[in-house]
Enzyme design. Structure first.
Site, PDB file in Angstrom:
ATOM      1  CD  GLU A  32      -2.994  -0.897  -0.176  1.00  0.00           C
ATOM      2  OE1 GLU A  32      -2.885   0.261  -0.727  1.00  0.00           O
ATOM      3  OE2 GLU A  32      -3.417  -1.835  -0.760  1.00  0.00           O
ATOM      4  CE1 TYR A 115      -6.872   2.843   0.201  1.00  0.00           C
ATOM      5  CE2 TYR A 115      -4.520   3.052   0.486  1.00  0.00           C
ATOM      6  CZ  TYR A 115      -5.566   2.594  -0.069  1.00  0.00           C
ATOM      7  OH  TYR A 115      -5.499   1.411  -1.002  1.00  0.00           O
ATOM      8  CG  ASP A 133      -7.553   4.186  -3.308  1.00  0.00           C
ATOM      9  OD1 ASP A 133      -8.858   4.153  -3.634  1.00  0.00           O
ATOM     10  OD2 ASP A 133      -6.542   3.484  -3.936  1.00  0.00           O
TER      11      ASP A 133
END
Ligand code: SF4
Length: 337
Positions: A32, A115, A133
Protein backbone atom coordinates in the site's frame (compact mmCIF):
# COMPACT_ATOMS: atom_id res chain seq x y z
CA UNK A 1 -25.01 -0.58 -3.81
CA UNK A 2 -25.07 -4.04 -5.32
CA UNK A 3 -22.28 -5.40 -3.18
CA UNK A 4 -22.93 -9.04 -4.07
CA UNK A 5 -22.43 -8.31 -7.78
CA UNK A 6 -19.31 -6.25 -7.05
CA UNK A 7 -17.74 -9.00 -4.95
CA UNK A 8 -18.65 -11.72 -7.44
CA UNK A 9 -17.07 -9.66 -10.21
CA UNK A 10 -13.87 -9.25 -8.15
CA UNK A 11 -13.61 -12.95 -7.33
CA UNK A 12 -14.11 -13.77 -11.03
CA UNK A 13 -12.01 -11.14 -12.70
CA UNK A 14 -9.31 -9.61 -10.53
CA UNK A 15 -5.71 -9.49 -11.63
CA UNK A 16 -3.54 -12.00 -9.79
CA UNK A 17 -1.16 -9.61 -8.10
CA UNK A 18 1.33 -11.02 -5.63
CA UNK A 19 0.38 -8.48 -2.95
CA UNK A 20 -3.32 -9.24 -3.39
CA UNK A 21 -2.79 -12.94 -2.70
CA UNK A 22 -1.48 -12.45 0.83
CA UNK A 23 -3.02 -11.85 4.24
CA UNK A 24 0.32 -10.86 5.77
CA UNK A 25 -0.28 -7.37 7.21
CA UNK A 26 3.36 -6.37 6.80
CA UNK A 27 3.28 -7.30 3.10
CA UNK A 28 -0.02 -5.47 2.62
CA UNK A 29 1.42 -2.40 4.33
CA UNK A 30 4.53 -2.44 2.10
CA UNK A 31 2.40 -2.76 -1.03
CA UNK A 32 0.00 0.00 0.00
CA UNK A 33 2.85 2.40 0.70
CA UNK A 34 4.48 1.57 -2.64
CA UNK A 35 1.18 1.98 -4.49
CA UNK A 36 0.71 5.56 -3.27
CA UNK A 37 1.00 7.72 -6.40
CA UNK A 38 2.53 4.77 -8.27
CA UNK A 39 1.18 2.36 -10.88
CA UNK A 40 0.75 -1.34 -10.08
CA UNK A 41 3.05 -2.41 -12.96
CA UNK A 42 5.82 -0.19 -11.61
CA UNK A 43 5.43 -1.48 -8.07
CA UNK A 44 5.48 -5.24 -8.80
CA UNK A 45 9.25 -5.81 -9.21
CA UNK A 46 10.06 -3.43 -6.36
CA UNK A 47 7.66 -5.21 -4.03
CA UNK A 48 9.21 -8.62 -4.55
CA UNK A 49 12.78 -7.48 -4.07
CA UNK A 50 11.85 -5.29 -1.10
CA UNK A 51 10.24 -8.22 0.73
CA UNK A 52 13.31 -10.35 0.04
CA UNK A 53 15.62 -7.65 1.41
CA UNK A 54 13.43 -6.68 4.36
CA UNK A 55 11.20 -9.70 5.11
CA UNK A 56 9.78 -8.35 8.39
CA UNK A 57 9.52 -5.14 10.43
CA UNK A 58 12.68 -5.95 12.38
CA UNK A 59 14.80 -6.15 9.21
CA UNK A 60 13.31 -2.90 7.94
CA UNK A 61 13.90 -1.15 11.27
CA UNK A 62 17.56 -2.16 11.15
CA UNK A 63 18.09 -1.37 7.45
CA UNK A 64 20.85 1.04 6.52
CA UNK A 65 19.33 4.19 5.05
CA UNK A 66 21.28 3.85 1.81
CA UNK A 67 20.28 0.21 1.35
CA UNK A 68 16.65 1.18 1.85
CA UNK A 69 16.83 4.12 -0.55
CA UNK A 70 18.58 2.00 -3.17
CA UNK A 71 15.81 -0.61 -2.86
CA UNK A 72 13.17 1.99 -3.77
CA UNK A 73 15.21 4.13 -6.16
CA UNK A 74 12.94 5.21 -9.01
CA UNK A 75 9.64 5.00 -7.12
CA UNK A 76 9.74 8.66 -6.05
CA UNK A 77 8.10 10.29 -3.02
CA UNK A 78 10.91 8.93 -0.86
CA UNK A 79 9.61 10.43 2.37
CA UNK A 80 7.09 7.58 2.54
CA UNK A 81 9.95 5.06 2.83
CA UNK A 82 11.80 7.03 5.48
CA UNK A 83 8.54 7.07 7.45
CA UNK A 84 8.17 3.34 6.86
CA UNK A 85 11.49 2.67 8.50
CA UNK A 86 10.45 4.86 11.41
CA UNK A 87 7.20 2.90 11.68
CA UNK A 88 9.12 -0.40 11.56
CA UNK A 89 11.27 0.86 14.46
CA UNK A 90 8.05 1.71 16.30
CA UNK A 91 6.73 -1.81 15.69
CA UNK A 92 9.90 -3.31 17.14
CA UNK A 93 9.85 -0.98 20.18
CA UNK A 94 6.13 -1.05 20.95
CA UNK A 95 4.77 -4.28 19.51
CA UNK A 96 7.70 -6.62 19.96
CA UNK A 97 8.33 -6.72 16.20
CA UNK A 98 4.85 -8.10 15.43
CA UNK A 99 2.73 -6.06 13.05
CA UNK A 100 -0.11 -4.59 15.17
CA UNK A 101 -3.60 -6.04 14.75
CA UNK A 102 -5.97 -3.34 15.96
CA UNK A 103 -7.10 -0.29 13.99
CA UNK A 104 -5.91 2.13 16.67
CA UNK A 105 -2.45 0.53 16.89
CA UNK A 106 -2.05 0.45 13.11
CA UNK A 107 -3.06 4.13 12.96
CA UNK A 108 -0.44 4.94 15.63
CA UNK A 109 2.38 3.98 13.23
CA UNK A 110 4.28 6.95 11.77
CA UNK A 111 3.12 7.72 8.25
CA UNK A 112 0.02 5.51 8.41
CA UNK A 113 -3.19 7.41 7.69
CA UNK A 114 -6.84 6.43 7.53
CA UNK A 115 -6.60 4.93 4.05
CA UNK A 116 -3.62 2.66 4.76
CA UNK A 117 -5.00 1.59 8.15
CA UNK A 118 -8.36 0.82 6.52
CA UNK A 119 -6.71 -1.22 3.77
CA UNK A 120 -4.58 -3.26 6.21
CA UNK A 121 -7.42 -3.88 8.67
CA UNK A 122 -9.93 -4.92 6.02
CA UNK A 123 -7.61 -7.01 3.84
CA UNK A 124 -5.41 -8.66 6.49
CA UNK A 125 -7.82 -8.83 9.44
CA UNK A 126 -11.27 -8.80 7.75
CA UNK A 127 -12.37 -5.85 9.85
CA UNK A 128 -14.88 -3.51 8.18
CA UNK A 129 -12.82 -0.32 7.87
CA UNK A 130 -13.20 2.07 4.96
CA UNK A 131 -10.15 2.52 2.72
CA UNK A 132 -10.84 5.54 0.55
CA UNK A 133 -8.12 6.23 -2.00
CA UNK A 134 -8.26 8.07 -5.33
CA UNK A 135 -9.69 5.02 -7.12
CA UNK A 136 -12.50 4.56 -4.63
CA UNK A 137 -13.27 8.30 -4.66
CA UNK A 138 -13.68 8.11 -8.43
CA UNK A 139 -15.93 5.02 -8.33
CA UNK A 140 -18.17 6.38 -5.57
CA UNK A 141 -18.38 9.91 -6.97
CA UNK A 142 -19.57 8.50 -10.27
CA UNK A 143 -21.78 5.79 -8.83
CA UNK A 144 -23.56 8.23 -6.51
CA UNK A 145 -23.34 11.24 -8.85
CA UNK A 146 -21.53 13.38 -6.25
CA UNK A 147 -20.90 16.93 -7.51
CA UNK A 148 -18.71 18.19 -4.65
CA UNK A 149 -15.05 19.02 -4.97
CA UNK A 150 -13.25 15.93 -3.80
CA UNK A 151 -10.09 17.82 -2.94
CA UNK A 152 -11.93 19.26 0.05
CA UNK A 153 -11.52 17.26 3.25
CA UNK A 154 -15.16 17.61 4.38
CA UNK A 155 -16.44 16.06 1.15
CA UNK A 156 -13.89 13.27 1.31
CA UNK A 157 -14.92 12.56 4.90
CA UNK A 158 -18.56 12.29 3.83
CA UNK A 159 -17.66 9.81 1.10
CA UNK A 160 -15.53 7.90 3.59
CA UNK A 161 -18.57 7.54 5.86
CA UNK A 162 -20.66 6.26 2.95
CA UNK A 163 -17.92 3.80 2.07
CA UNK A 164 -17.90 2.68 5.71
CA UNK A 165 -21.63 1.89 5.57
CA UNK A 166 -21.03 -0.22 2.46
CA UNK A 167 -18.11 -2.19 3.86
CA UNK A 168 -20.11 -2.99 6.98
CA UNK A 169 -22.56 -4.88 4.77
CA UNK A 170 -19.81 -6.60 2.79
CA UNK A 171 -16.99 -9.11 3.12
CA UNK A 172 -14.35 -6.53 4.13
CA UNK A 173 -11.27 -8.01 2.43
CA UNK A 174 -13.13 -8.61 -0.83
CA UNK A 175 -14.98 -5.29 -0.82
CA UNK A 176 -11.86 -3.15 -0.27
CA UNK A 177 -9.92 -4.93 -2.99
CA UNK A 178 -12.90 -4.97 -5.35
CA UNK A 179 -13.33 -1.19 -5.11
CA UNK A 180 -9.61 -0.63 -5.68
CA UNK A 181 -9.60 -3.03 -8.62
CA UNK A 182 -12.75 -1.56 -10.15
CA UNK A 183 -11.24 1.93 -10.02
CA UNK A 184 -7.95 0.75 -11.49
CA UNK A 185 -9.26 -1.43 -14.31
CA UNK A 186 -12.90 -0.51 -15.15
CA UNK A 187 -13.89 2.86 -13.72
CA UNK A 188 -10.69 4.43 -15.01
CA UNK A 189 -10.12 8.19 -15.13
CA UNK A 190 -10.49 8.18 -18.92
CA UNK A 191 -12.70 5.86 -20.95
CA UNK A 192 -14.39 3.94 -18.12
CA UNK A 193 -15.54 0.51 -19.27
CA UNK A 194 -19.14 0.88 -18.11
CA UNK A 195 -20.28 -2.04 -20.24
CA UNK A 196 -18.20 -4.40 -18.07
CA UNK A 197 -18.97 -2.76 -14.74
CA UNK A 198 -20.82 -4.68 -12.00
CA UNK A 199 -22.21 -1.37 -10.64
CA UNK A 200 -23.63 -0.12 -13.93
CA UNK A 201 -27.31 -0.78 -13.16
CA UNK A 202 -27.60 1.89 -10.46
CA UNK A 203 -24.73 4.16 -11.47
CA UNK A 204 -25.82 7.82 -11.65
CA UNK A 205 -22.93 8.96 -13.83
CA UNK A 206 -23.64 6.19 -16.33
CA UNK A 207 -27.39 6.92 -16.40
CA UNK A 208 -26.76 10.63 -16.96
CA UNK A 209 -23.73 10.15 -19.19
CA UNK A 210 -21.59 12.26 -16.84
CA UNK A 211 -18.70 9.86 -16.29
CA UNK A 212 -16.20 12.38 -17.62
CA UNK A 213 -17.38 15.18 -15.34
CA UNK A 214 -16.85 13.16 -12.17
CA UNK A 215 -15.21 13.18 -9.74
CA UNK A 216 -15.07 16.97 -9.41
CA UNK A 217 -11.46 17.86 -8.58
CA UNK A 218 -10.37 21.51 -8.40
CA UNK A 219 -7.21 22.38 -10.30
CA UNK A 220 -3.96 21.81 -8.46
CA UNK A 221 -1.53 24.68 -7.96
CA UNK A 222 0.81 25.20 -10.88
CA UNK A 223 4.18 23.54 -10.23
CA UNK A 224 7.21 25.70 -9.52
CA UNK A 225 9.81 25.69 -12.32
CA UNK A 226 13.45 25.59 -11.29
CA UNK A 227 16.38 26.13 -13.63
CA UNK A 228 19.52 24.35 -12.56
CA UNK A 229 23.08 24.36 -13.74
CA UNK A 230 24.01 20.76 -13.05
CA UNK A 231 27.66 19.76 -12.98
CA UNK A 232 29.06 16.34 -13.73
CA UNK A 233 32.38 16.83 -12.00
CA UNK A 234 34.73 14.01 -12.71
CA UNK A 235 38.35 13.12 -13.04
CA UNK A 236 39.95 9.88 -14.12
CA UNK A 237 39.22 8.05 -10.90
CA UNK A 238 36.28 9.76 -9.29
CA UNK A 239 32.96 11.43 -9.76
CA UNK A 240 31.76 14.09 -7.32
CA UNK A 241 28.30 13.98 -5.79
CA UNK A 242 26.27 15.52 -3.05
CA UNK A 243 23.87 13.78 -0.65
CA UNK A 244 20.59 15.67 -0.42
CA UNK A 245 19.49 17.03 2.94
CA UNK A 246 16.45 18.84 1.57
CA UNK A 247 13.05 17.29 2.25
CA UNK A 248 12.53 16.62 -1.46
CA UNK A 249 14.66 13.55 -2.27
CA UNK A 250 16.33 13.54 1.14
CA UNK A 251 19.02 10.88 1.41
CA UNK A 252 19.43 10.48 -2.36
CA UNK A 253 22.68 11.38 -4.11
CA UNK A 254 22.79 13.99 -6.84
CA UNK A 255 25.25 15.76 -9.07
CA UNK A 256 26.07 19.18 -7.59
CA UNK A 257 23.66 21.73 -9.02
CA UNK A 258 23.08 25.43 -8.65
CA UNK A 259 20.22 27.81 -9.34
CA UNK A 260 22.30 30.33 -11.27
CA UNK A 261 22.17 32.12 -14.59
CA UNK A 262 25.12 30.50 -16.29
CA UNK A 263 27.75 27.85 -15.83
CA UNK A 264 30.39 30.59 -15.84
CA UNK A 265 28.94 32.26 -12.78
CA UNK A 266 28.83 28.87 -11.03
CA UNK A 267 32.48 28.23 -11.85
CA UNK A 268 33.43 31.76 -10.71
CA UNK A 269 31.56 31.38 -7.43
CA UNK A 270 33.21 28.05 -6.75
CA UNK A 271 36.57 29.58 -7.57
CA UNK A 272 36.01 32.11 -4.78
CA UNK A 273 35.63 29.14 -2.43
CA UNK A 274 38.97 27.77 -3.65
CA UNK A 275 37.49 25.16 -5.97
CA UNK A 276 38.96 25.25 -9.45
CA UNK A 277 37.02 23.56 -12.21
CA UNK A 278 37.71 23.29 -15.90
CA UNK A 279 34.66 23.44 -18.13
CA UNK A 280 34.58 20.70 -20.78
CA UNK A 281 31.22 21.19 -22.48
CA UNK A 282 27.47 21.32 -22.18
CA UNK A 283 26.21 17.81 -22.53
CA UNK A 284 22.44 18.08 -22.56
CA UNK A 285 19.35 19.66 -21.08
CA UNK A 286 17.19 17.37 -18.98
CA UNK A 287 13.70 18.03 -17.70
CA UNK A 288 12.13 16.23 -14.77
CA UNK A 289 8.59 16.70 -13.53
CA UNK A 290 7.76 16.17 -9.84
CA UNK A 291 4.26 16.67 -8.47
CA UNK A 292 4.97 20.26 -7.30
CA UNK A 293 8.17 21.16 -9.14
CA UNK A 294 9.59 20.96 -12.62
CA UNK A 295 13.36 20.87 -12.89
CA UNK A 296 15.11 22.10 -16.03
CA UNK A 297 18.73 21.03 -15.79
CA UNK A 298 21.47 22.31 -18.07
CA UNK A 299 24.05 19.61 -17.64
CA UNK A 300 27.76 20.45 -18.01
CA UNK A 301 30.74 18.21 -17.75
CA UNK A 302 33.62 19.73 -15.81
CA UNK A 303 36.94 18.46 -14.55
CA UNK A 304 38.05 19.16 -11.04
CA UNK A 305 41.49 20.68 -10.91
CA UNK A 306 41.72 21.47 -7.20
CA UNK A 307 39.62 22.13 -4.12
CA UNK A 308 36.64 20.31 -2.75
CA UNK A 309 33.36 21.46 -1.25
CA UNK A 310 32.64 20.06 2.22
CA UNK A 311 29.21 19.07 0.82
CA UNK A 312 30.65 16.82 -1.86
CA UNK A 313 31.68 13.24 -1.65
CA UNK A 314 33.68 11.45 -4.29
CA UNK A 315 33.04 7.95 -5.47
CA UNK A 316 34.64 5.72 -8.06
CA UNK A 317 32.87 5.74 -11.42
CA UNK A 318 31.76 2.12 -11.21
CA UNK A 319 30.18 2.74 -7.78
CA UNK A 320 27.68 5.18 -9.33
CA UNK A 321 25.24 2.36 -10.08
CA UNK A 322 25.25 1.12 -6.49
CA UNK A 323 24.23 4.28 -4.68
CA UNK A 324 20.67 5.62 -4.37
CA UNK A 325 20.09 8.41 -6.83
CA UNK A 326 16.81 10.08 -7.73
CA UNK A 327 15.42 9.50 -11.22
CA UNK A 328 15.84 13.21 -11.99
CA UNK A 329 19.60 12.73 -11.92
CA UNK A 330 19.80 9.04 -12.75
CA UNK A 331 18.32 9.82 -16.15
CA UNK A 332 21.16 12.22 -16.90
CA UNK A 333 22.94 8.92 -17.45
CA UNK A 334 26.57 7.93 -17.45
CA UNK A 335 28.75 10.41 -19.32
CA UNK A 336 32.04 9.46 -20.84
CA UNK A 337 33.85 12.74 -21.27
S1 SF4 B 1 -20.93 2.30 -14.57
FE1 SF4 B 1 -19.17 3.36 -15.41
S2 SF4 B 1 -19.03 5.28 -14.31
FE2 SF4 B 1 -20.41 3.94 -13.15
S3 SF4 B 1 -19.10 2.99 -11.62
FE3 SF4 B 1 -19.18 1.64 -13.39
S4 SF4 B 1 -17.42 2.18 -14.69
FE4 SF4 B 1 -17.75 3.83 -13.20
Amino acid sequence: MDITKLEAWYIRSHRKLIFRETKNPYHIWVSEVMLQQTQVETVLPYFESFIKLFPNPQCLAEAEDEKLMKAVEGLGYYRRFRLMKKAARYIVDHFNGEFPNTYEDVLSLPGVGLYTAGAIMSIAYHEPRSALDGNVIRVLSRYLGVDHNMREEKHKRKLDQINQTYIEKATPAIYTQAMMELGATICRPKNPQCGMCPLQEHCVAYAENRQHELPVLSKLKEPIHKNWITLIIQDEAYIYLRKREEELLKGMYEYPQFEEESVHSVINNLQQQGIILDLVNQEKTVKHVFSHQVWHMDVYVVRRISGMSPEWIRIEHQALKKIPMATAHRKIGPLNN
